[in-house]
Write a protein that holds these residues in place. Structure first.
Motif, mmCIF file in Angstrom:
data_model
loop_
_atom_site.group_PDB
_atom_site.id
_atom_site.type_symbol
_atom_site.label_atom_id
_atom_site.label_comp_id
_atom_site.label_asym_id
_atom_site.label_seq_id
_atom_site.Cartn_x
_atom_site.Cartn_y
_atom_site.Cartn_z
ATOM 1 N N SER A 35 0.834 -1.205 0.000
ATOM 2 C CA SER A 35 0.000 0.000 0.000
ATOM 3 C C SER A 35 0.867 1.253 0.000
ATOM 4 C CB SER A 35 -0.917 0.008 1.226
ATOM 5 O OG SER A 35 -1.805 -1.078 1.185
ATOM 6 N N ASN A 36 1.929 1.237 0.806
ATOM 7 C CA ASN A 36 2.832 2.387 0.821
ATOM 8 C C ASN A 36 3.505 2.588 -0.529
ATOM 9 O OD1 ASN A 36 2.267 2.967 3.483
ATOM 10 N ND2 ASN A 36 4.009 1.806 4.284
ATOM 11 N N ALA A 37 3.869 1.494 -1.176
ATOM 12 C CA ALA A 37 4.505 1.588 -2.490
ATOM 13 C C ALA A 37 3.530 2.161 -3.522
ATOM 14 C CB ALA A 37 4.999 0.205 -2.918
ATOM 15 N N VAL A 38 2.269 1.729 -3.445
ATOM 16 C CA VAL A 38 1.235 2.285 -4.337
ATOM 17 C C VAL A 38 1.045 3.766 -4.041
ATOM 18 C CG1 VAL A 38 -1.238 2.224 -4.856
ATOM 19 C CG2 VAL A 38 0.049 0.089 -4.685
ATOM 20 N N ASP A 39 1.032 4.108 -2.777
ATOM 21 C CA ASP A 39 0.898 5.491 -2.336
ATOM 22 C C ASP A 39 2.002 6.361 -2.960
ATOM 23 O OD1 ASP A 39 0.247 7.762 -0.959
ATOM 24 O OD2 ASP A 39 0.879 7.038 1.008
ATOM 25 N N ALA A 40 3.224 5.893 -2.867
ATOM 26 C CA ALA A 40 4.368 6.646 -3.424
ATOM 27 C C ALA A 40 4.230 6.817 -4.928
ATOM 28 C CB ALA A 40 5.666 5.922 -3.085
ATOM 29 N N VAL A 62 4.372 -1.767 -8.944
ATOM 30 C CA VAL A 62 5.003 -2.231 -7.705
ATOM 31 C C VAL A 62 5.365 -3.691 -7.917
ATOM 32 C CG1 VAL A 62 4.674 -2.664 -5.242
ATOM 33 C CG2 VAL A 62 3.690 -0.606 -6.290
ATOM 34 N N ARG A 63 6.625 -4.052 -7.591
ATOM 35 C CA ARG A 63 7.100 -5.415 -7.816
ATOM 36 C C ARG A 63 7.481 -6.067 -6.489
ATOM 37 N NH1 ARG A 63 8.270 -6.698 -13.237
ATOM 38 N NH2 ARG A 63 7.619 -4.952 -14.582
ATOM 39 N N ILE A 64 7.014 -7.282 -6.335
ATOM 40 C CA ILE A 64 7.317 -8.070 -5.130
ATOM 41 C C ILE A 64 8.144 -9.271 -5.553
ATOM 42 C CG2 ILE A 64 6.370 -9.464 -3.237
ATOM 43 C CD1 ILE A 64 4.235 -6.799 -4.846
ATOM 44 N N SER A 65 9.248 -9.501 -4.852
ATOM 45 C CA SER A 65 10.093 -10.659 -5.149
ATOM 46 C C SER A 65 10.565 -11.271 -3.833
ATOM 47 C CB SER A 65 11.302 -10.243 -5.995
ATOM 48 O OG SER A 65 12.072 -9.265 -5.318
ATOM 49 N N PHE A 66 11.029 -12.502 -3.897
ATOM 50 C CA PHE A 66 11.553 -13.136 -2.689
ATOM 51 C C PHE A 66 12.710 -14.056 -3.059
ATOM 52 C CE2 PHE A 66 8.818 -16.334 -4.387
ATOM 53 C CZ PHE A 66 9.244 -17.567 -3.890
ATOM 54 N N ASP A 67 13.602 -14.273 -2.097
ATOM 55 C CA ASP A 67 14.767 -15.130 -2.289
ATOM 56 C C ASP A 67 14.823 -16.099 -1.116
ATOM 57 O OD1 ASP A 67 17.251 -16.339 -2.404
ATOM 58 O OD2 ASP A 67 18.291 -14.528 -3.089
ATOM 59 N N PRO A 68 14.380 -17.346 -1.328
ATOM 60 C CA PRO A 68 14.353 -18.301 -0.211
ATOM 61 C C PRO A 68 15.738 -18.620 0.337
ATOM 62 C CG PRO A 68 13.578 -19.329 -2.262
ATOM 63 C CD PRO A 68 13.852 -17.901 -2.571
ATOM 64 N N VAL A 75 9.981 -5.419 -1.673
ATOM 65 C CA VAL A 75 8.871 -4.672 -2.287
ATOM 66 C C VAL A 75 9.483 -3.439 -2.941
ATOM 67 C CG1 VAL A 75 6.700 -3.456 -1.892
ATOM 68 C CG2 VAL A 75 7.243 -5.506 -0.547
ATOM 69 N N SER A 76 9.335 -3.331 -4.265
ATOM 70 C CA SER A 76 9.986 -2.248 -5.018
ATOM 71 C C SER A 76 8.944 -1.394 -5.734
ATOM 72 C CB SER A 76 10.949 -2.821 -6.060
ATOM 73 O OG SER A 76 11.930 -3.639 -5.446
ATOM 74 N N ASP A 77 9.180 -0.063 -5.740
ATOM 75 C CA ASP A 77 8.299 0.826 -6.510
ATOM 76 C C ASP A 77 9.132 1.850 -7.259
ATOM 77 O OD1 ASP A 77 8.444 3.551 -5.095
ATOM 78 O OD2 ASP A 77 7.969 2.242 -3.405
ATOM 79 N N ARG A 78 8.478 2.540 -8.190
ATOM 80 C CA ARG A 78 9.122 3.619 -8.943
ATOM 81 C C ARG A 78 8.396 4.930 -8.659
ATOM 82 N NH1 ARG A 78 8.937 3.780 -13.921
ATOM 83 N NH2 ARG A 78 11.024 4.586 -14.331
ATOM 84 N N GLY A 79 8.095 5.115 -7.371
ATOM 85 C CA GLY A 79 7.356 6.306 -6.948
ATOM 86 C C GLY A 79 8.273 7.461 -6.621
ATOM 87 N N ILE A 80 7.897 8.267 -5.624
ATOM 88 C CA ILE A 80 8.621 9.518 -5.372
ATOM 89 C C ILE A 80 9.954 9.310 -4.657
ATOM 90 C CG2 ILE A 80 6.576 10.988 -5.341
ATOM 91 C CD1 ILE A 80 6.613 10.836 -2.301
ATOM 92 N N GLY A 81 10.139 8.167 -3.997
ATOM 93 C CA GLY A 81 11.384 7.950 -3.272
ATOM 94 C C GLY A 81 11.539 8.922 -2.112
ATOM 95 N N ILE A 201 0.389 -4.445 -9.684
ATOM 96 C CA ILE A 201 1.216 -5.182 -8.722
ATOM 97 C C ILE A 201 1.773 -6.405 -9.452
ATOM 98 C CG2 ILE A 201 1.318 -6.268 -6.458
ATOM 99 C CD1 ILE A 201 0.452 -3.301 -6.414
ATOM 100 N N ILE A 202 3.097 -6.465 -9.547
ATOM 101 C CA ILE A 202 3.757 -7.532 -10.304
ATOM 102 C C ILE A 202 4.443 -8.480 -9.331
ATOM 103 C CG2 ILE A 202 5.378 -8.081 -12.159
ATOM 104 C CD1 ILE A 202 3.016 -6.265 -12.998
ATOM 105 N N PHE A 203 4.104 -9.757 -9.464
ATOM 106 C CA PHE A 203 4.743 -10.775 -8.625
ATOM 107 C C PHE A 203 5.330 -11.842 -9.545
ATOM 108 C CE2 PHE A 203 4.205 -14.646 -5.757
ATOM 109 C CZ PHE A 203 5.391 -14.396 -5.066
ATOM 110 N N GLY A 204 6.614 -11.656 -9.879
ATOM 111 C CA GLY A 204 7.306 -12.618 -10.731
ATOM 112 C C GLY A 204 6.723 -12.671 -12.130
ATOM 113 N N LYS A 205 6.869 -13.821 -12.763
ATOM 114 C CA LYS A 205 6.406 -14.028 -14.132
ATOM 115 C C LYS A 205 5.251 -15.026 -14.154
ATOM 116 C CE LYS A 205 9.672 -11.512 -16.045
ATOM 117 N NZ LYS A 205 9.369 -10.281 -16.813
#
Length: 685
Positions: A35-40, A62-68, A75-81, A201-205
């Motif tokens: 939500s914060n990433a969308v907000d930005a 907004v992109r979500i990724s994980f590394d087990p 959680v990554s965004d291209r918002g205001i930073g 919201i992008i979660f992988g491929k």
């Protein structure tokens, strides 16, 4: 640039509090961060539309990724930073909120601001041993910043590695929360909380099945619909769009909804949404908590009690309002003035939609009534304002399947079904098969019979009796036909008191012995053509017991045994035949006992008369003991007479047959007793 410092909190114990108590469900961290990433991202879009950002927006997602292996979720965004100063302010000083400041500045633009960037961010520590931020502000010349904290007030702030505007939140998942390091688990959470967010919201491929396994494709896996149906104008949607969205909300539901209400209010509060009336195949399928609450397209909860009236929790659909306070107690919600306005508005819209459908499409309304009925009754029972609106379209159904409003049914029945005291009596059945005999008796008299077999009918009719003038509901088997709607003074039985007492004892011998049911023998002059014996159940106690089964607070009635009247028709020739048999077979044996009883009764009456002439303190103990002994002797003689009469009733086939026929007609003859009745009937043939 490198700096160590302390977060601006008032207690060293803030992080344990966040970890345990800030949210009841730890999986909420993903909602807060996304939500914060969308907000930005939305902030940047607003700045661009206001001319304050001149650069290229590019793909705002907004992109979500994980590394087990590394045990991280990002959680990554291209918002205001953020700049280093903004990180200091908004991350290190919990009391400030970037979202609040931004909303105040752009409030006239009605920007969709989601959540508070502050405590929402700190929810990440519920599942993390360390949290990192890599961020770079959209502002010209801004430098990348890296922030890191291990769940204590100490933090590190230094130069970052991010090369383009936006923010990465990297969670180092702790050992207790490794369940979240799973594609399926994260996918389920994103689908639950984020499937209608306004930024992709992008979660992988996306994956496809290949060579016996799922493999990634080149296509991004976007998990959300950024423009769900409730955010559009009703004029932009067709019926099939509403139905498609219903199945999008409830993919396991194959039935189509009955109809829907599209809410779209921006004053004096903000509220959008779509509420569906689900099709109910049977009353056991009713489910609460199927309305999903959103705040600016962010999923909040399915527990909407306190936000909508309780009876509307049976509906399905979506409500979206930034004016509903989140993360507060239900009691607070119920006392909040804005929430009350929203709740009242929703109730009014539902009532207006039902009224509109009834007035303009009554055949369709009647077709859907069996599914609508429980919503309407629940609303009428729990909300006085809804009752006042719904009384115009509340329907009654008769045995022929015809539908009537309350006023229409009054007009139909008042000439034939008004009793001698001016009370309009509406007869009903809740079991057409089990009460068939009673129904037929009512129909033969020209009476109309309603079908009231729903789960709330017993409560609904009690309410209507209080509301409607001189109107009462009576179940069709609750009394003899003459007493259901009393038109004249009751006929007196031609049997003497002694004959009634004799028949009563004879029939008691064949009544069922059941701890859960009490049977009382009564006499009525019903006419020679009516049944010799019938069984009725009084309206008041039976209704109280039915209500007790739905209302735990009425356990007193629920624990009482069911009471039935065994009505002996004193006009019927079969009862005269039984009396004749008893007089020829039993009375000669009872003559001496009856003479003895008469003498003993005279002694008891004389003793009581003597004592009643004295003051209580003048009666001696010896006199009391003598009266008690005389009464005991009287009871003993009566017991011997009754035993003989019951023995006669027990061996007389006609008595058993009449009782079993009455039980059978009332649906009370089952099991071994039914089998015995069938055998005896065959023998009589």
């Amino acid at each position: 640039m490198s700096k160590q410092g302390k977060i601006g909190v008032t207690s060293e114990n803030i992080f344990p509090v966040i970890k345990k108590f800030l949210y009841s469900e730890h999986d909420i961290f993903l909602r807060e961060l996304v939500s914060n990433a969308v907000d930005a991202s939305q902030k940047l879009r607003t700045l661009a539309s206001a001319g304050e950002y001149k650069g290229e927006l590019g793909e705002l997602d907004v992109r979500i990724s994980f590394d087990p292996e590394a045990k991280t979720i990002t959680v990554s965004d291209r918002g205001i930073g953020m700049t280093a100063e903004e990180v200091e302010k908004y991350i290190n000083q919990i009391a400030f909120s970037g979202a609040e400041e931004f909303l105040d500045k752009y409030k006239d633009d009605k920007v969709a601001i989601i959540g508070h960037f502050g405590l929402g961010f700190y929810s990440s520590f519920m599942v993390s041993s360390r949290v990192e931020i890599q961020t770079k502000s959209y502002k010209e010349g801004a430098e990348a910043v890296h922030w890191s904290c291990e769940g204590s007030p100490e933090y590190i702030l230094e130069a970052g590695s991010r090369t383009e505007r936006g923010t990465d939140i990297i969670l180092h998942i702790d050992s207790e929360s490794e369940e979240f390091l799973s594609r399926d688990r994260l996918s389920a959470l994103l689908n639950k909380y984020c499937k209608f967010l306004p930024i992709p919201i992008i979660f992988g491929k996306k994956q496809e099945w290949k060579d016996g396994a799922y493999v990634d494709t080149e296509e991004d896996n976007q998990i959300n619909d950024t423009h769900p149906a409730w955010t559009k104008k009703p004029s932009e949607l067709k019926d099939e769009d509403y139905i498609q969205f219903y199945h999008q909300l409830y993919p396991q539901t194959f039935e189509e909804p009955l109809f829907w209400i599209h809410l779209n209010v921006d004053y004096p509060f903000n509220l959008t949404g779509i509420l569906y009336f689900p099709k109910v195949k049977n009353q056991m399928e009713l489910q609460r908590n199927k309305i999903q609450l959103y705040a600016n397209q962010v999923f909040v909860t399915e527990e909407v009690e306190g936000i909508v009236p309780e009876y509307l929790t049976l509906l399905h659909g979506v409500l979206d309002s930034p004016d509903i306070p989140l993360n507060v107690s239900r009691s607070y919600l119920q006392s909040d003035a804005q929430v009350k306005k929203i709740s009242n508005h929703i109730a009014k819209k539902v009532a207006d939609r039902l009224d509109e459908l009834f007035r303009n499409e009554r055949p369709l309304f009647e077709e859907k009534w069996e599914s609508l009925k429980v919503f309407v009754q629940y609303g009428m029972l729990s909300d006085e304002k809804f009752y006042e609106r719904a009384v115009k379209f509340d329907l009654l159904t008769d045995l022929d399947g015809k539908y009537f409003t309350l006023e229409e049914y009054r007009t139909l029945t008042e000439s034939e079904q008004t009793d001698k005291d001016g009370q309009l009596v509406w007869l009903y059945t809740n079991d057409k098969e089990g009460q068939y005999s009673a129904i037929e008796r009512a129909r033969e008299k020209g009476y109309s019979v309603l079908v009231l077999d729903g789960p709330l009918d017993v409560h609904a009719i009690s309410q209507l009796e209080q509301k409607l003038e001189k109107t009462r509901f009576v179940r069709v088997d609750s009394d003899s036909i003459a007493k259901l709607i009393v038109k004249d003074e009751a006929k007196e039985s031609h049997l003497s008191a002694e004959e009634q007492k004799t028949l009563s004892e004879i029939f008691k011998a064949r009544l069922p012995k059941d701890e859960k049911r009490n049977y009382s023998v009564v006499f009525e002059a019903l006419g020679a053509e009516a049944d010799a014996v019938l069984i009725t159940q009084g309206e008041f106690m039976r209704r109280m017991q039915e209500m007790a089964r739905l209302q735990p607070g009425m356990n007193f009635y629920g624990d009482l045994p069911e009471g039935y009247n065994v009505v002996l028709n004193s006009d019927h020739p079969l009862l005269s035949r039984l009396l004749s048999s008893e007089k020829s077979e039993i009375e000669p044996k009872l003559q001496s006992l009856r003479t003895e009883l008469a003498e003993q009764t005279k002694l008891v009456e004389d003793a009581r008369s003597t004592q009643s002439a004295k003051k209580p303190e003048e009666v001696t103990a010896t006199e009391r003991e003598e009266l008690s002994a005389l009464a005991a002797k009287q009871a003993e003689i009566e017991g011997k007479i009754n035993a003989e009469l019951r023995a006669f009733g027990d061996r007389e086939p006609l008595v058993g047959q009449l009782v079993d026929l009455a039980l059978l007609g009332s649906g009370l003859l089952t099991g071994e007793a039914l089998a015995a009745f069938i055998r005896r009937s065959q023998q009589l043939l």
